[in-house]
Design an enzyme around this catalytic site. Sequence first.
Site: not given
Length: 326
Positions: A282, A299
């Site tokens: 990503h 996260r």
Amino acid sequence: MTTDSSGTTTDGTVRVDGMEVRPASGHIGAEITGVDLAGELDDAVVAAIRAAVLRWKVVFFRGQRLDHTGHVAFARRFGEPVVLGRRGSASPAGFPEVETTADRLELGGRFGMEQEEWLERRRHTLLRGWHCDHGARVDPPAATILRAETVPPYGGDTTWSNLAAAYAGLSQPVREFVDGLRAEHRLGVGYQPRPGDDAYVRHLLDHQVASVHPLVRVHPETGERVLFVNGYYLEQITDFSRAESAAILEMLLAQATRPEYTVRFRWEPGSVAFWDNRATIHLAPSDNAHLGFPRTMHRVMLTGDIPVGVDGKSSDPIVGTEPGRW
């Protein structure tokens, strides 16, 4: 619109117990609606989310009301959360599984740089920012679940690429060529040092993390072959000269980030992205730092296994990493 016995409609949408999984692009990404991640999820819904992650590599939820407790509880339905040994001051106390990505804004200042210079020295080529999470470890996380708390009114999107599709898109001779290769992944590869003394270089030398991974890994759940490349950690193909390695890696990384293998997500407060870290890379945004708007994300990562190549050989640690120890 018709639906087959599996609950899949003619437009590709999958329905399970009121939940819908709708593809977002041709090769990667799906948006899931009709589920409250903070609620009690039955096993069928959990299984459907897991299947969607494996099929589409990254899935997106909007309008969620997760707090830190709910975030960790949701992650535990899919694996064991990573507990990081060190986090920045923005990460929440009492939740060692949660890392707040605003911490990264502290990193440049910690080493005497403004954020803009920090990004330029780390991302000095177009493909440098593409990465999987903690790819220099011998056991990179299996998955990451990222939720948005505060996002800018524009900018700040994240893009993912499907590495299984990228591998499948190579010509057969190239697939056969790369299947047996291995490469070194190292923290800090390609960083452009400041003139004179550089505190970050000294930090890297004192905290080396490196492993040798297969250039093509076999996904432990789907059996897919995955082009295991990224722009952030990959140092050199084993047994190749640096010039040979650089040319091959440039070609493979360009393949891995072709637009048709990617999906881009526009964040909103309450958005959640859940991706397979074994089969994707990503690109975090670099278009919002100059805008001055806050972007606070949290996260949780799930512990992963040691990659295995097409030849059945596992990754090897070089320095600063051992399985399961963070």
